[in-house]
Design a protein around this motif. Sequence first.
Motif: not given
Length: 255
Positions: A176-191
Motif C-alpha cells: 500500500e502507498v502511504l504518502g510518499d512511501a510504500i509499505r509491503i504487507t505481504s509477499t509470495e512466490q509468483y506461480m
Amino acid sequence: MTRKEQSKFFQSLFWLLQKLHPGQYAEDIPVRVVAIDDPSLAAVGQWPWPRSVLADLGAVLDVVEVRRALESVAQQTYGDYILTVINDGGDPAPVDKVTSTFPYPAKIKVIHNPKSLGMEAASNKAIASTTSDLIIIHDDDDSWEPTFLDEAVTALGEGSLKYDAIVTQSTAVYEEVLGDAIRITSTEQYMPWVERVDLTDLGAQNLFPPIAFLFTRSAYDAVGGFDEEFRVLGDWDFNLRFVASYRIGFLKRPL
C-alpha cells in the motif's frame, strides 16, 4: 504464417484453452472494501470525487512507484545498460523531476509521448530508441533484486545450447502507498510451480511478468515486436509468438 496470422491463431488458441480449462472460482477470496478516512473526506469532499482529484492521486502514486523502479535499476550489480523511461501521455514535469535524481545520468533517457500510445506501442517506441542487444520491460510498479541483470545475462549465455531469452522466477508483492512511501504487507512466490517455458503451458496462461523476461533484440525483431492492436494482454501475445520460434531458458530463482 505472417505475424498477423500468428496473432490471430494464438488468440483463438487462448480462448479455446480458456473454454476447455477455465479458471476456478474461489469462494474463500475475501471481498476488499476500500474505506475513505474522515480527514480525506473533510479535505476533498464527499465521494464520488471529481476526476481531477483522482488524476492527482494517480500522479502521486506514479511518482512513488517510478522512484522505486529507478532505484531498482540503479542498484543492479550489472552496469552495462541503457534505461529508457517512456512517459506515455502523462504530465512531463513530475517524470522529469523524479528521473533527474537517477545517479547515472549517462545511462538514462526519457521520452515523453504527447498522447498515450498504449502499452505495446510505447514499448516498441522505447525499444526502437536504443540499439542494445538485450531487452527487458521494467514496469513502473515492479522492481528487481540487485543481481537480476547479472544472473539473467549470465544464464542467457550458459551451456552448449544458448538461449534467445531467459525467464526468472518472481515474487508477488502486496503493498500500500502511504504518502510518499510504500509499505509491503505481504509477499509470495509468483506461480511457484513453473519450472520451464514452452508453448503448451504458455498457451494455457501467461506464466511470467514482463519484468522477469530478458530477450535478445534479434529475436524481438524477428517476431515483429509487440502487436500494437492489443490494448491488454499484448505481452502474452508476444510471449506466445516468441516461444513458438525461439528457445527460452528458465532461471529457478526469484529475482
